[in-house]
Structure formats: structure tokens, C-alpha cells
Design a protein around this motif. Sequence first.
Motif, PDB file in Angstrom:
ATOM      1  N   VAL A 191       0.848  -1.185   0.000  1.00 59.00           N
ATOM      2  CA  VAL A 191       0.000   0.000   0.000  1.00 59.00           C
ATOM      3  C   VAL A 191       0.890   1.244   0.000  1.00 59.00           C
ATOM      4  N   LEU A 192       0.643   2.125  -0.947  1.00 56.41           N
ATOM      5  CA  LEU A 192       1.429   3.354  -1.066  1.00 56.41           C
ATOM      6  C   LEU A 192       0.766   4.428  -0.220  1.00 56.41           C
ATOM      7  N   VAL A 193       1.527   4.987   0.709  1.00 62.51           N
ATOM      8  CA  VAL A 193       0.914   5.935   1.635  1.00 62.51           C
ATOM      9  C   VAL A 193       1.737   7.214   1.746  1.00 62.51           C
ATOM     10  N   LYS A 194       1.020   8.288   2.102  1.00 64.85           N
ATOM     11  CA  LYS A 194       1.691   9.577   2.199  1.00 64.85           C
ATOM     12  C   LYS A 194       1.106  10.406   3.329  1.00 64.85           C
ATOM     13  N   GLN A 195       1.973  11.079   4.041  1.00 66.72           N
ATOM     14  CA  GLN A 195       1.551  12.008   5.087  1.00 66.72           C
ATOM     15  C   GLN A 195       1.358  13.371   4.423  1.00 66.72           C
TER      16      GLN A 195
ATOM     17  N   THR B 209      -2.471  11.271   7.832  1.00 66.81           N
ATOM     18  CA  THR B 209      -2.308  10.299   6.769  1.00 66.81           C
ATOM     19  C   THR B 209      -3.370  10.553   5.713  1.00 66.81           C
ATOM     20  N   ASN B 210      -2.915  10.682   4.487  1.00 65.66           N
ATOM     21  CA  ASN B 210      -3.843  10.953   3.391  1.00 65.66           C
ATOM     22  C   ASN B 210      -5.097  10.091   3.539  1.00 65.66           C
ATOM     23  N   PHE B 211      -6.226  10.783   3.568  1.00 66.88           N
ATOM     24  CA  PHE B 211      -7.509  10.129   3.810  1.00 66.88           C
ATOM     25  C   PHE B 211      -7.739   8.914   2.900  1.00 66.88           C
ATOM     26  N   PHE B 212      -7.414   9.063   1.622  1.00 64.57           N
ATOM     27  CA  PHE B 212      -7.666   7.972   0.668  1.00 64.57           C
ATOM     28  C   PHE B 212      -6.689   6.800   0.873  1.00 64.57           C
ATOM     29  N   ASP B 213      -5.520   7.121   1.414  1.00 63.21           N
ATOM     30  CA  ASP B 213      -4.544   6.057   1.658  1.00 63.21           C
ATOM     31  C   ASP B 213      -5.002   5.156   2.806  1.00 63.21           C
ATOM     32  N   GLU B 214      -5.699   5.764   3.769  1.00 64.95           N
ATOM     33  CA  GLU B 214      -6.261   4.940   4.851  1.00 64.95           C
ATOM     34  C   GLU B 214      -7.283   3.960   4.274  1.00 64.95           C
TER      35      GLU B 214
ATOM     36  N   THR C 272       6.306   4.356   1.817  1.00 67.05           N
ATOM     37  CA  THR C 272       6.225   5.791   1.558  1.00 67.05           C
ATOM     38  C   THR C 272       7.551   6.301   1.020  1.00 67.05           C
ATOM     39  N   VAL C 273       7.469   7.348   0.215  1.00 66.48           N
ATOM     40  CA  VAL C 273       8.672   8.060  -0.199  1.00 66.48           C
ATOM     41  C   VAL C 273       8.630   9.402   0.516  1.00 66.48           C
ATOM     42  N   ASP C 274       9.461   9.566   1.513  1.00 67.14           N
ATOM     43  CA  ASP C 274       9.465  10.827   2.246  1.00 67.14           C
ATOM     44  C   ASP C 274      10.723  10.873   3.090  1.00 67.14           C
TER      45      ASP C 274
ATOM     46  N   LEU D  50      -1.984  -1.127  -3.779  1.00 72.32           N
ATOM     47  CA  LEU D  50      -3.099  -0.217  -3.538  1.00 72.32           C
ATOM     48  C   LEU D  50      -2.554   1.178  -3.247  1.00 72.32           C
ATOM     49  N   ALA D  51      -3.244   2.176  -3.750  1.00 76.17           N
ATOM     50  CA  ALA D  51      -2.853   3.564  -3.483  1.00 76.17           C
ATOM     51  C   ALA D  51      -4.121   4.350  -3.234  1.00 76.17           C
ATOM     52  N   GLY D  52      -3.945   5.617  -2.883  1.00 74.77           N
ATOM     53  CA  GLY D  52      -5.091   6.500  -2.708  1.00 74.77           C
ATOM     54  C   GLY D  52      -5.489   7.117  -4.038  1.00 74.77           C
ATOM     55  N   ARG D  53      -6.701   7.632  -4.086  1.00 67.15           N
ATOM     56  CA  ARG D  53      -7.200   8.280  -5.299  1.00 67.15           C
ATOM     57  C   ARG D  53      -6.318   9.466  -5.662  1.00 67.15           C
ATOM     58  N   GLN D  54      -5.939  10.227  -4.653  1.00 66.61           N
ATOM     59  CA  GLN D  54      -5.043  11.359  -4.873  1.00 66.61           C
ATOM     60  C   GLN D  54      -4.460  11.751  -3.535  1.00 66.61           C
ATOM     61  N   ALA D  55      -3.318  12.399  -3.563  1.00 62.00           N
ATOM     62  CA  ALA D  55      -2.741  12.900  -2.321  1.00 62.00           C
ATOM     63  C   ALA D  55      -3.354  14.263  -2.067  1.00 62.00           C
ATOM     64  N   MET D  56      -3.777  14.516  -0.829  1.00 62.78           N
ATOM     65  CA  MET D  56      -4.529  15.741  -0.566  1.00 62.78           C
ATOM     66  C   MET D  56      -3.661  16.995  -0.552  1.00 62.78           C
ATOM     67  N   ASP D  57      -2.432  16.898  -0.999  1.00 67.53           N
ATOM     68  CA  ASP D  57      -1.631  18.117  -1.141  1.00 67.53           C
ATOM     69  C   ASP D  57      -1.516  18.516  -2.613  1.00 67.53           C
ATOM     70  N   ASP D  58      -0.903  17.654  -3.423  1.00 70.26           N
ATOM     71  CA  ASP D  58      -0.796  18.020  -4.840  1.00 70.26           C
ATOM     72  C   ASP D  58      -2.071  17.668  -5.609  1.00 70.26           C
ATOM     73  N   ASP D  59      -2.969  16.905  -4.998  1.00 65.98           N
ATOM     74  CA  ASP D  59      -4.235  16.542  -5.635  1.00 65.98           C
ATOM     75  C   ASP D  59      -4.043  16.053  -7.064  1.00 65.98           C
ATOM     76  N   ALA D  60      -3.024  15.238  -7.286  1.00 67.19           N
ATOM     77  CA  ALA D  60      -2.639  14.915  -8.660  1.00 67.19           C
ATOM     78  C   ALA D  60      -3.269  13.630  -9.179  1.00 67.19           C
ATOM     79  N   GLY D  61      -3.253  12.589  -8.373  1.00 65.57           N
ATOM     80  CA  GLY D  61      -3.756  11.312  -8.870  1.00 65.57           C
ATOM     81  C   GLY D  61      -2.875  10.712  -9.952  1.00 65.57           C
ATOM     82  N   ILE D  62      -1.592  10.924  -9.824  1.00 64.72           N
ATOM     83  CA  ILE D  62      -0.653  10.459 -10.848  1.00 64.72           C
ATOM     84  C   ILE D  62       0.119   9.216 -10.391  1.00 64.72           C
ATOM     85  N   VAL D  63       0.472   9.205  -9.109  1.00 64.02           N
ATOM     86  CA  VAL D  63       1.397   8.178  -8.638  1.00 64.02           C
ATOM     87  C   VAL D  63       0.886   6.763  -8.911  1.00 64.02           C
ATOM     88  N   GLY D  64      -0.382   6.514  -8.587  1.00 65.35           N
ATOM     89  CA  GLY D  64      -0.919   5.166  -8.764  1.00 65.35           C
ATOM     90  C   GLY D  64      -0.811   4.676 -10.200  1.00 65.35           C
TER      91      GLY D  64
HETATM   92  N1  LIG Z   1       5.542  10.111  -1.525  1.00 69.12           N
HETATM   93  C1  LIG Z   1       4.706   9.069  -1.657  1.00 69.12           C
HETATM   94  N2  LIG Z   1       5.006   7.880  -1.104  1.00 69.12           N
HETATM   95  C2  LIG Z   1       4.184   6.824  -1.223  1.00 69.12           C
HETATM   96  N3  LIG Z   1       3.019   6.884  -1.882  1.00 69.12           N
HETATM   97  C3  LIG Z   1       2.661   8.038  -2.457  1.00 69.12           C
HETATM   98  C4  LIG Z   1       3.483   9.202  -2.375  1.00 69.12           C
HETATM   99  N4  LIG Z   1       2.857  10.188  -3.031  1.00 69.12           N
HETATM  100  C5  LIG Z   1       1.704   9.684  -3.484  1.00 69.12           C
HETATM  101  N5  LIG Z   1       1.568   8.388  -3.148  1.00 69.12           N
HETATM  102  C6  LIG Z   1       0.442   7.478  -3.445  1.00 69.12           C
HETATM  103  O1  LIG Z   1      -0.170   7.886  -4.634  1.00 69.12           O
HETATM  104  C7  LIG Z   1      -1.488   8.360  -4.412  1.00 69.12           C
HETATM  105  C8  LIG Z   1      -1.776   9.505  -5.320  1.00 69.12           C
HETATM  106  O2  LIG Z   1      -0.869  10.551  -5.094  1.00 69.12           O
HETATM  107  P1  LIG Z   1      -0.714  11.807  -6.068  1.00 69.12           P
HETATM  108  O3  LIG Z   1      -0.460  11.266  -7.408  1.00 69.12           O
HETATM  109  O4  LIG Z   1       0.424  12.580  -5.522  1.00 69.12           O
HETATM  110  O5  LIG Z   1      -2.017  12.558  -5.984  1.00 69.12           O
HETATM  111  C9  LIG Z   1      -1.535   8.659  -2.933  1.00 69.12           C
HETATM  112  O6  LIG Z   1      -2.843   8.549  -2.433  1.00 69.12           O
HETATM  113  C10 LIG Z   1      -0.615   7.586  -2.378  1.00 69.12           C
HETATM  114  O7  LIG Z   1      -1.278   6.345  -2.298  1.00 69.12           O
END
Ligand SMILES: Nc1ncnc2c1ncn2[C@@H]1O[C@H](COP(=O)(O)O)[C@@H](O)[C@H]1O
Lengths: 329, 429, 260
Positions: C5-9, C33-38, C59-61, C112-126
Motif C-alpha cells: 500500500v502506497l501511503v503519504k503524510q 495520513t492521506n484520507f484515501f490512503d487509509e 512511503t517516499v518521504d 493499492l494507493a489513494g485516489r489522490q494525495a490531498m496536497d498536490d491533488d494529482a492522482g498520478i502516482v498510482g
Molecule cells: N511520496 C509518496 N510515497 C508513497 N506513496 C505516495 C506518495 N505520493 C503519493 N503516493 C500514493 O499515490 C497516491 C496519489 O498521489 P498523487 O499522485 O500525488 O495525488 C496517494 O494517495 C498515495 O497512495
Amino acid sequence: MSNEIWVFAEQQEGKVRRVAFELLSAAADFSKKTGSTVAGILLGSGLQEALKSLTSYADKIYLLDDPGLAAYTSDAYLIHMAPLIKEHQPSILLGGATSTGKDLFPRLAMHLQTGYAPDCTGLTIEENGKLIAKRPLYGGKVFAEMIYLEAKPQMATVRNNTFLVNQNLNKSAQVIPISSPIDPSSLKKKVIGLEKAAGAKLDITEAEIVVAAGRGIKAPENFKIMEELADVLNASVGTTRATVDEGWRDVKDQIGKSGKNISAKLYMAFGVSGAIHHILGIGTCKTVVAVDTDPNALIFNYADYGIVGDLFQIVPALTEELKKAMAEK
Amino acid sequence: MDKVDVIIVGGGLAGLSCSYELADSGMTVIVLERGDFSGSKNVTGGRIYLNPLRNYLPDLWKEAPLERHVTKELITLLSETNSTTLELYSDRFNHLPYPSYTILRAKFDRWFADLLSEKGIFVIPQKNVNDLIQEGGKVIGVKTEDEEIGADCVVAADGILSFLSEKAGLRKPFQPQHFALGFKEVIALDSKVIEDRFRLGEKEGAAQLFLGTLTKGVMGGGFLYTNQESLSLGIVVGIQSLNQREPREEVYKFLDEFKERPEIKNLIRGGETVEYSAHLISEGGIHIKPKVFGDGILLVGDAAGLGLNMLVTVRGMEYAMASGVLAGRTIKMAKEKNDFSASSLSHYEKLLSESFIMKEMSNYQHTLSILENQRLFTKYPQAISDLFEKIMTVDGNPKEGLYKMISRELKKEFFNFQTFKDWLEFRKI
Amino acid sequence: MDIYVLVKQVPDPEANVKVKSDVELEIENKYFTNFFDEIAIEAGLKLREKFGGKVTVLTVDNKKVDALRRGIAMGADDAIQITDPALEGSDPFAIAKTLAAYLKDKPFDLILAGRQAMDDDAGIVGPGVAELLGIPHVNMIVGLEIDDPKKELKVVREVEGGKEILSCFLPALFTCQKGLNNPRIPQVMNVMKAMKAQMKKVDLAALGLSAVDVGGQAVKIKVQKYLPPPKRPPVKMIKEDFPENVKQLVKLLKEEAKVI
Ligand SMILES: Nc1ncnc2c1ncn2[C@@H]1O[C@H](COP(=O)(O)O)[C@@H](O)[C@H]1O
Ligand SMILES: Cc1cc2nc3c(=O)[nH]c(=O)nc-3n(C[C@H](O)[C@H](O)[C@H](O)COP(=O)(O)OP(=O)(O)OC[C@H]3O[C@@H](n4cnc5c(N)ncnc54)[C@H](O)[C@@H]3O)c2cc1C
Ligand SMILES: Cc1cc2nc3c(=O)[nH]c(=O)nc-3n(C[C@H](O)[C@H](O)[C@H](O)COP(=O)(O)OP(=O)(O)OC[C@H]3O[C@@H](n4cnc5c(N)ncnc54)[C@H](O)[C@@H]3O)c2cc1C
């Protein structure tokens, strides 16, 4: 690199989404500045109607009409679109920030190793063809103007209702049929069904007018008065997380940070307190109306018009009043 | 049942301070907070006095996210149509160490909780404690929705309506006259605007109290504190006094009408309300203080009834923090003896009574009955403001001598038996 | 099943975020913790409860590992922090690259990942990770049915006007959103365990990546300028009594706002 602006003409069941027309209209504007060709890219199966609806909006249409594309999957679309993009090298590729756009574009951008701005609320172009994408971050607490570095195409998905549809473009697109038979067995996933949501209303992200009720509506059956109001305005009915968590409404209608962002022309909130999580979803709505019994409700901070009052009194009266107003039109 | 050394219920100032004192003790300490994070449910007018606390928590303040140090004190007496403000600026307020600060709890408590986590305290949010576990009259743990956790000692830091203290049989049921109701808005404003409007230097703050018609004869008053980038504006009203008022009023309207007063309107202009909250305040003072210790349990902060409402200055934060520290010291001592019985924990009562907390509480023990005097909220502010207005007014008529006018007005409004009686009472404050 | 599971603070939705300069933001120190990641973690745990196996949070942080702790507190078996100074300034594509580099030789069944990270709101990582690993993905799922991890499974994603049901085989990647489940609130003892847990750290070298692959050097699109949100004009309260206020509202919508 070609000087083409491509718009992903997303369609569902043979009907092209409105946001595609909005983007084609914007692209037509851009092309005046840059001298670009505007092209639509249309994928699916049984696309006669869809094609017809598009031709006056674009200079070119890349058409992939194939039974294998009857339903969208990112794999199938990617396999078809990526080589085409590599071949024609458009300078820009735009799509709607829809469920499909948000599913396809990030993967496509990764595949093409190019820049992608998701969920934009504004796009401008410079004469040299450089796109500037404006998008909300942190749920809309700040906005960023993004610029692309070297890689092409410059990709973006754009929210509904960001641009107006220009019905007078009067183009007549040259249709470029593409045949690229794929082996369906090479695809790793397939769509096995579509469950239609009850009612014929537009999704809240697409509707021009959204009326919403929050916990103030008190019981699920009371949403009936909201539906009636929505019918008069041809609006869709949204809601807050509170009612979704209560199980009164489906999560698809939830507006806000953990739900959907809407960009409606008119948003009316009844019995919605205005928690920041909710407000973050309506930041780009143009006119906001709030009705709440509590004069201190935070929602009034974000509204253009406010009434302190009981929604059970206001909503039916408003429905009647609007009926009259619409009849006059 | 899993067991730890100490469970602190409530991650407000009292609970957090108690755990801070225990941080280096080697004990396993958990703080259970029902909110999404510490501070998420806290309401405070927003002013904290540091001097009494420096002995208890000497190292906490350097990095603490406090808002502005108060350099200006204002008291405003409001009548229907006019008001008089007394302003005190003292150079002493502007020298380090600053005596008092404005504070936003959501920010401060969260920071405090994070600091404690770094120190090895387990501050665990989203945990509502819904019962005590007792064995032969001794508290041996707590229950949450889906868990039971044992401990040598439970600290009830669960705030004003502390139901743990009731479960432990340490207090009598509450009465309405023991409470006041506080309403508060946080109104965001640019820091420059705040400094200009209140004529403050950078980082300097103002504390303004309001008495008079704003509460419509109900015991209470208003407050306004300047934060770094917001104002805390609120109203405090006694519940009993509110219930007795005829006709009944919806309380939130008090705050609305208060905001409409030109005196306030101009101060908050252009601001945006970012937070709105309501909370109870202890009014009972020393008279309703529960027993603060039992077998395996200590009460701290508001849960221990440690709070004062002096006119409209509410005091509770310093008591919460200091009592938390004293409870922590008591627990460390008990741990050494490995004795958490009531008699061992009674040491806490002793520490409390030697501290500034109980001294202040006893000095102010008559405030409540005095505050019940309606004239304080109606007649006197009105009379003073009216007199001031008369002095300052120049109308078409020849102005009578100042001395004559003042003495006539004073006679009319103040030199009577009722006022004399009130005056005798006020001296107890 | 072996589930990652990919997670982000990320900053809490309640945190203040302000524009400090054209290219700098000021972010209040309120993270969660990003709501969608939970929701993604919860989905992983449910599958482990059904099929056994292991849930690893990743996580990458360089600094914030509380999302990993949340994962462990909820019940994840393992937690991995990818950290490296060169990662500063990475965009979601670089994050995806980093994650994919870590995952490529792991024996995963499901990511599994979240729909988007609530900071960049990108939805790209997954979707980005899925592309790099060459596995199918479905974005923003609201339903997941697995009867047998070896056989075809069903996922549901929401589309405008309905729900689409898809089938695919594992390994796959899904991004999760509200509606899929309600994340559990971790038990006290698990939170304590998580707070004490040591995270396994991995750096770029171990992933065969170098500074040019990630961080500021790898971006393909960048922020030219941050802007505050457009200011709304102050609210106009319609003070007339009912039903005049309703009439007035309709009039204003028609004549002033011109939206109906
Ligand atoms: N730095 C990170 N480390 C691990 N997972 C991430 C990270 N950034 C984003 N993700 C995963 O990718 C999802 C979408 O992120 P984003 O594309 O940044 O909106 C998040 O909900 C996480 O599940
Ligand atoms: C991480 C996170 C994410 C979240 N995401 C979202 C999200 O995406 N979307 C969202 O909406 N929320 C979200 N929330 C929840 C949010 O914080 C609020 O709890 C929620 O928006 C409140 O919903 P509400 O306004 O319907 O209910 P309430 O806050 O209970 O407000 C009800 C309102 O109705 C009024 N009212 C009552 N009766 C009447 C009447 N007869 N007539 C008129 N008015 C009346 C009341 O005065 C009150 O203002 C999220 C929370 C968190 C922690
Ligand atoms: C409007 C107003 C203005 C005030 N102004 C001032 C002022 O200017 N100066 C001043 O010094 N004091 C002021 N006070 C008083 C001051 O806020 C309190 O005395 C102080 O907050 C008490 O701290 P505490 O830690 O005891 O309680 P609280 O701060 O109330 O903390 C109790 C905590 O326990 C948690 N909790 C409760 N029950 C449970 C449970 N069952 N399980 C888990 N967690 C639980 C709560 O969520 C809360 O976080 C004011 C109060 C109000 C309401």
C-alpha cells in the motif's frame, strides 16, 4: 513536432461528453494565437453519431471505431493512443477531468514521459505555443500556474465548465480513420458491465447547476424536495459527507475534499454548515447561494447570497417561484 | 487485559501537562483523546498567564506556538447607545519574560501533543473513553468502545463535564448555576490590520473585555483577544441567569448582536469567521470542587473543578496545566512507593492546596455570588457610560459646571443604599 | 496475498496553506495520513484477513513517516521508508518512478494507493507506478471483489452517471476512494506498537536510481507561480421575511447573477 492541439473527445455509449466540446472551443481560441490545427481524437465503437456531433468543432478528427473499444479501459486506449501520439507529435493534448480522463491521462503521460497537469481550472497559451495550466492545490487553498519544460505533448485534464462551448465554430473536420486492430486477449482488463445510476440527472461534476442539502435535511426521504427543486432548474443534487456517512445519499453525490470538486455556474446549499472540507469542493463555482437556520453557519462566508431560514419552508417556495420564473423565459 | 502504567483521559492542557511531567519517568504513559487530534475540540477565550506556570513547566515556552503577548488591556462598558473604554498600556507588559499571551488551542494543543509524542508519550487521538474499570472501589483501568486497558493510575483530564469523576464517585451531580456558557468565533484578519486597528507593535496583543448591555441583563460579558492573524471574539453567559431571563433569548443571538455593535463591527470589518464554537465554563469555584483523588485515580484541570470566572476573565488554563504537573509529581512519588491507593495519592491534594491554584480559588470564592448581581451587567455600565457621554457632550445649552454635573449624576445613580451594599460585596472580589 | 500500500503524510484539510512568494508556499504544520490512503490500507487489511499473506506500507518521504505508523497501527505487517536527499523536489512522476523501482522485483500480488494525495491533488502516482510495472490499474475504485487471488477479480469504479464493473487478473494496481470502505480506527495497543516501530529505510542507490532520475532535475512540468484563490465578494444576506426573501433571491439570480 506538429503544430496540432489534440482534444480527447471522450464519449460514453456513443455520446461525446460536453467537456470535450468545451475543450475544443478553447482549443479553437488557442489556435487563433498559435496557428495550430485543432484535432479531436475519438475512440470507441459505433461512433457515427459521436463523429457527426464533433465535425463542426475540429479541423481534424482521428477516429478509431473498433468493436474492441466498445468500453473504455486504460490498456486499450493507451495501446491505441500512444503510437498515434508518437507518430503525429501533437504539441498539446487535453482531456476532461472526468473519471476516464483521470484514469487515462496520468498513465499515458508516464508512458510518453511528458508533463501532465491534472484537474485544471484554467488554461492559457502563449504565442510560441507554450501552455500555462492553472490548477488548484491543497483542495483549492492555493492555485498554481504550471509551465511545461521540453517534453511534448503538453498534457492536461480540465474540469467541466471551465470553458464555454462555442457552437459557432462552423468547422468541418477532416476525418482520419485509424485502424489498429488489437488482439483483445492482449488486454489485461475488461469492462463487464455498467450500472446506470438511478435517474437521468447529470453527474454533479458535469451539471451547470447543483443544489445540495446537508444534514439539515434531517432524513433521507426529505431529499424529495431537493429533487423537485433540481427538476425545475435542470440541476443535479449534491450533498455533504454527513449525509453520506448517515447512509442517506450515495457517495457519488458527495461534494468536498473527500468527495468531488464541482465547478457549477450556480451552487445552492441548504442546511449545509460549511465545513472547510465541504467548501474545498465548491471553490470554483461561480455563484453560491446558502440557506441555513443558523446565521453563524460558516457557509455564509463563502456564499454570494444568503438567507437565514428553514429549508423546509424555503425549498418548496423556491421551487414554485422558479417554476414561474422559468415559465416566463 | 493489556496494562500500562498511567492512562490519562483527555488530551487537553491538563492531560498533556500531566504526561509532560511523566515523560522522563520511565513509566509507560498513554493519553487518550476523543477528538481527531489534541485541540480539535477545545474552546478557550484565549489568554494565558505564564508567570504562575514558569515554575511548573519551565522549558515549555521557548518554542511554543503562542499568539501575541498582551501589552494592552481594555475594559469596555457598554450601554444601549454608548460605551466607555478604559485602556491600560504598561511598559511592564512589554518586557521579557512577557506575563501573558493570547493563545489558540487548536494550534497549541496539537503542537504540545506532537512534542510529547517525540518524548515517548503515547498521545492517541480518536479514542473516546466510555467507562472506568473498577475493582473493589479501586480504579484499575478504562474502557473504550472496543478495548479495555489496565493501569496503575488513571488521570481524569476529561474537561468540564468530566464523567470519569462521577463514575469514580468523586463528585456530586452538576447544577446549572455551576456553569456559564461561552460562545466564540475566530475571525481571520491580516496581522498588519490587527496591529493597526488596535495600535499594537509587531507581535503585541490586546485583551479587551466588555460588560454591559450586550448580555441583556444576563450575568456575563464579552471578550476579544488579538491572535497573530485572527481575533477571538466571544461572549460568556451564566446558564442559571440565562434560564431565569424573561423573555427567553437564544444565546447565539447575543454574539450576533454583539458583532453588530459599532464598537465591534469596526474592529472585525473585513474579517472572515473561520471557526465557531460553544463550550461550558466552570462557575462554581471552590464550592463545587470535587474530591480530586481516589484509589487509583486523580482529577486534573476542569475535571477537578479548577476554574474561575472573575467578572469576564475566565481562568482555567493555568490551573489545568499546573494541576496536571502536580498530579504527575504525585504519580512519580506513588510509583516509587509502588502505592497508588487513595492515601498515597492524597499527596496531590496537599500539593494543590499549597499551590497558587487553591490560593486563588479561595481568594475568589465570593465572586460567583457577586456576579449574580444583575446591576453589574445593566445599571452600572450604563450609568458610567451615560455620565461620560454627558461630560463629553456639547449641545446648544450652556454647559453646567463639571463638578456640579458629576456630583449630581453620582448622587442619582450611585449614592444610594443599594449601591452601597453592592460596593461592600464587590470588595470581596 | 502479498499486498503493498502506497501511503503519504499530507497536510490536514484544516491546515492553513498560503502563498509565501511566487514559488514558495507556507504550510501550517498539521499533517495526517492521506484520507484515501487509509482507505487503501483498510482494503489491504481486509484482503489479508480473507486470504492471509502480508500487507506492507510504503512511503517516499525524507521526514514524515507517520503515514507508515498509521499503517502499522491499523495492522500492516511491514513498513518501508524510501528516503534520500536527492528526492527533494520530486514530482508525482518521480515518486512513481521511485516506488516502481522498489516494487519491480518484489513478489507482489496487489498494489493499492489513494485516489489522490490531498496536497498536490494529482492522482498520478498510482497509474504511474502501474505503467512502469506494466500491470493493469483501475483508478478511483469504490468496490473490490476477490474470490480467489488466482482467478479473475471484479472491481467497480465510478463513472459519470453510473458505476462500471471491470474484471482483471492480479497482479494489478488500484487507487481507492471513499465508498470502498470505512477505515478502522486503530486500537490503543497497536498505536503504541506503531509509535515504537522502526521503519526500514531504503535509499536511491539501493533502487538503482540516481539523482538525475528524481528530484527537481526530473520534472517535466513545474510551478511558475503560486496564486491565492480568487477572493469572493462579501455575502449579500437577503433579509426580507418569508416569502419575500425567496422572491428576492430568484430576482437576484436572474437579474444580478444572471445564472438562471
Ligand atoms: N511520496 C509518496 N510515497 C508513497 N506513496 C505516495 C506518495 N505520493 C503519493 N503516493 C500514493 O499515490 C497516491 C496519489 O498521489 P498523487 O499522485 O500525488 O495525488 C496517494 O494517495 C498515495 O497512495
Ligand atoms: C478528512 C475529512 C474529509 C472530509 N471530507 C468531506 C467532504 O468531502 N465533503 C463534506 O461535505 N464533508 C467532508 N468532511 C466532513 C465535514 O468536516 C463536515 O462534518 C460535514 O461537511 C458537515 O456536513 P453538514 O454541513 O451536512 O452537517 P452539519 O455540519 O451538521 O450542518 C448541518 C447544517 O444544517 C443546518 N440546518 C439544520 N436544520 C435546518 C433547516 N431546517 N433549514 C436550514 N438549515 C438547517 C444547521 O444549522 C447546520 O448548519 C470531511 C471531514 C474530514 C475529517
Ligand atoms: C469560551 C471560553 C473562554 C475561556 N477563556 C479562557 C481564558 O481566556 N483563559 C483561561 O485560562 N481559561 C479560559 N477558559 C477555560 C479553559 O479553556 C479551561 O479551563 C481549560 O481548557 C481546561 O483544560 P482541561 O485540559 O482541563 O480541559 P479541556 O481543555 O476541556 O480538555 C479536555 C479534553 O478531554 C477530552 N475528553 C473529554 N472526555 C473524554 C473522553 N471520555 N474520552 C477521551 N477524551 C475525552 C476532550 O476532547 C478535551 O480534549 C475559557 C473557556 C471557555 C469555554
